[in-house]
Design an enzyme around this catalytic site. Structure first.
Site, PDB file in Angstrom:
ATOM      1  N   SER A  48       0.808  -1.227   0.000  1.00  0.00           N
ATOM      2  CA  SER A  48       0.000   0.000   0.000  1.00  0.00           C
ATOM      3  C   SER A  48       0.833   1.265   0.000  1.00  0.00           C
ATOM      4  O   SER A  48       0.320   2.340  -0.326  1.00  0.00           O
ATOM      5  CB  SER A  48      -0.944   0.015   1.211  1.00  0.00           C
ATOM      6  OG  SER A  48      -0.217  -0.123   2.420  1.00  0.00           O
ATOM      7  N   ASP A 354      -3.703   7.614   8.425  1.00  0.00           N
ATOM      8  CA  ASP A 354      -4.806   6.808   8.958  1.00  0.00           C
ATOM      9  C   ASP A 354      -4.376   5.802  10.013  1.00  0.00           C
ATOM     10  O   ASP A 354      -5.093   4.850  10.300  1.00  0.00           O
ATOM     11  CB  ASP A 354      -5.523   6.086   7.820  1.00  0.00           C
ATOM     12  CG  ASP A 354      -4.582   5.146   7.052  1.00  0.00           C
ATOM     13  OD1 ASP A 354      -3.393   5.041   7.422  1.00  0.00           O
ATOM     14  OD2 ASP A 354      -5.041   4.511   6.075  1.00  0.00           O
ATOM     15  N   HIS A 357      -0.682   4.465   7.176  1.00  0.00           N
ATOM     16  CA  HIS A 357      -0.044   5.067   6.008  1.00  0.00           C
ATOM     17  C   HIS A 357       0.343   6.521   6.238  1.00  0.00           C
ATOM     18  O   HIS A 357      -0.178   7.170   7.143  1.00  0.00           O
ATOM     19  CB  HIS A 357      -0.993   4.955   4.805  1.00  0.00           C
ATOM     20  CG  HIS A 357      -1.495   3.567   4.582  1.00  0.00           C
ATOM     21  ND1 HIS A 357      -2.742   3.140   5.016  1.00  0.00           N
ATOM     22  CD2 HIS A 357      -0.898   2.504   3.998  1.00  0.00           C
ATOM     23  CE1 HIS A 357      -2.896   1.867   4.697  1.00  0.00           C
ATOM     24  NE2 HIS A 357      -1.794   1.452   4.091  1.00  0.00           N
TER      25      HIS A 357
END
Length: 401
Positions: A48, A354, A357
């Site tokens: 991610s 968040d 990240h």
């Protein structure tokens, strides 16, 4: 004993001095005189940290508002408020943002493709989305996707028409930059799988070996320029801090045992890259220390214009504004009232988005630092990462000059 004097006339001494200066400069600065690489494409592999819409395209996990609010002003497949490091890399090379390989709608692969997905690992994970935690698209699968993409894209280009405009030219593949940012989730799987830090560390040599195998396989398909990120300080983000409150903290509030694991991973990764340079002498392999740059955001945030680095910008609950059960973008009921879990007022000065990240601001900061080559081994800028400047020197030690 005095050194013998050298008498040269002006016409002789100037050219000699210039040659000596050039030799000195090329020795001290390994990129002296090298031209920019003009990469025509980027092919990215990762998780991610560099997913530009891969897992979102599968609908297994899709970012919702307020994801993407800072730059795209809507969710854009990225698990951040805006752009990722891979976006800044593409922009700096004069290339468009990478389309996710798995995204079949409105995609343009002319200048590369992105095989990264949210929660990807190097090894096959034991807990897979949707029932579990990690992506089914682990590194072996990303490699298999690349194989299919390379050969199918060239078959389709032969049809001409729109295919010729949406797919890369054949000669782009050996001239492209191949980027990697993966490994953090392999560590997280062990940490959240009730393994001790010693047990997680014991698994790292096998994880790194699997990584090396994939790099060799991609090399055998024609790749020559590799830009490989190590893993960041996994002990600093809120998702670790909030779940392991009793873990020893360092002087900046990060969970030291987990950062130690990350540093051991990076040590073994760097060893593996030294071996890869021996095994693949035609490859230009750049090892990039993003750990040091990311850790500086926690150790001296004010110096770089950031604040509250250990606290999530978009989250809910506890001292770290993070809960595993209440994510960014969720709607919860508190005292009979519904509350939308949105972002903080100024994401531009925050490090973590968040709980897991990084914010766009932090991603840009890290990119600006690493793109210069100051945190690379060899110390070569991104735009010159096609040049193999290492010369093998000692077969026993594996040192390079």
């Amino acid at each position: 004993m005095k050194s013998p004097s050298i008498n040269l006339n002006f016409a002789t001494s100037v050219p000699l001095f210039c040659c000596m200066l050039l030799l000195f400069a090329s020795t001290v600065n390994p990129v002296f005189g090298l031209k920019k690489c003009n990469f025509p494409a980027i092919f990215n592999f990762g998780d991610s940290n560099s997913d530009t819409g891969g897992l979102s395209a599968t609908s297994l996990k899709t970012p919702t508002p307020p994801y993407g609010e800072t730059y795209f002003h809507k969710p854009a497949g990225r698990f951040s408020d805006g752009r990722l490091m891979i976006d800044f890399m593409a922009k700096s090379l004069g290339l468009p943002y990478l389309s996710a390989y798995l995204d079949s709608l409105g995609t343009n692969f002319t200048h590369g493709a992105n095989f990264a997905t949210y929660a990807s690992t190097i090894r096959l994970p034991t807990s897979i989305i949707p029932a579990g935690t990690f992506s089914p698209i682990y590194l072996d699968v990303e490699y298999s996707e690349f194989i299919q993409f390379k050969f199918r894209s060239q078959e389709l280009r032969q049809k001409g028409g729109i295919y010729a405009y949406l797919l890369p030219k054949g000669y782009y593949f050996p001239k492209a930059l191949y980027t990697f940012d993966i490994g953090q989730n392999d560590l997280a799987e062990g940490i959240f799988g009730n393994m001790t830090t010693e047990e997680v560390s014991a698994s790292i040599p096998d994880i790194v070996n699997k990584f090396s195998i994939n790099v060799k396989n991609i090399f055998n398909l024609g790749a020559r320029s590799f830009w490989i990120h190590n893993t960041g300080p996994i002990g600093c983000p809120p998702f670790i801090l909030a779940n392991f409150l009793s873990a020893q903290r360092d002087s900046y509030g990060c969970a030291k045992p987990y950062n130690d694991v990350a540093q051991y991973f990076n040590h073994k990764l760097k060893e593996a890259i030294v071996q890869l340079r021996k095994d693949l002498p035609l490859a230009a392999i750049t090892y990039v220390d993003i750990y040091s740059v990311k850790y500086s955001l926690y150790s001296k945030p004010k110096e770089y214009g950031f604040e509250l680095p250990l606290i999530a910008c978009c989250g809910y609950g506890g001292i770290y504004n993070y809960s595993s059960s209440i994510g960014c973008g969720a709607t919860i009921t508190v005292n009979g009232s519904q509350i939308f879990v949105g972002s903080c007022e100024r994401p531009s000065v925050r490090v973590n988005w968040d709980g897991i990240h990084y914010t766009e601001a932090a991603n840009k900061f890290v990119f600006d630092k690493i793109s210069t080559g100051a945190f690379s081994d060899p110390p070569i800028p991104l735009k010159m990462a096609c040049h193999n400047i290492w010369i093998y020197r000692h077969s026993r030690t594996g040192n390079y000059i």
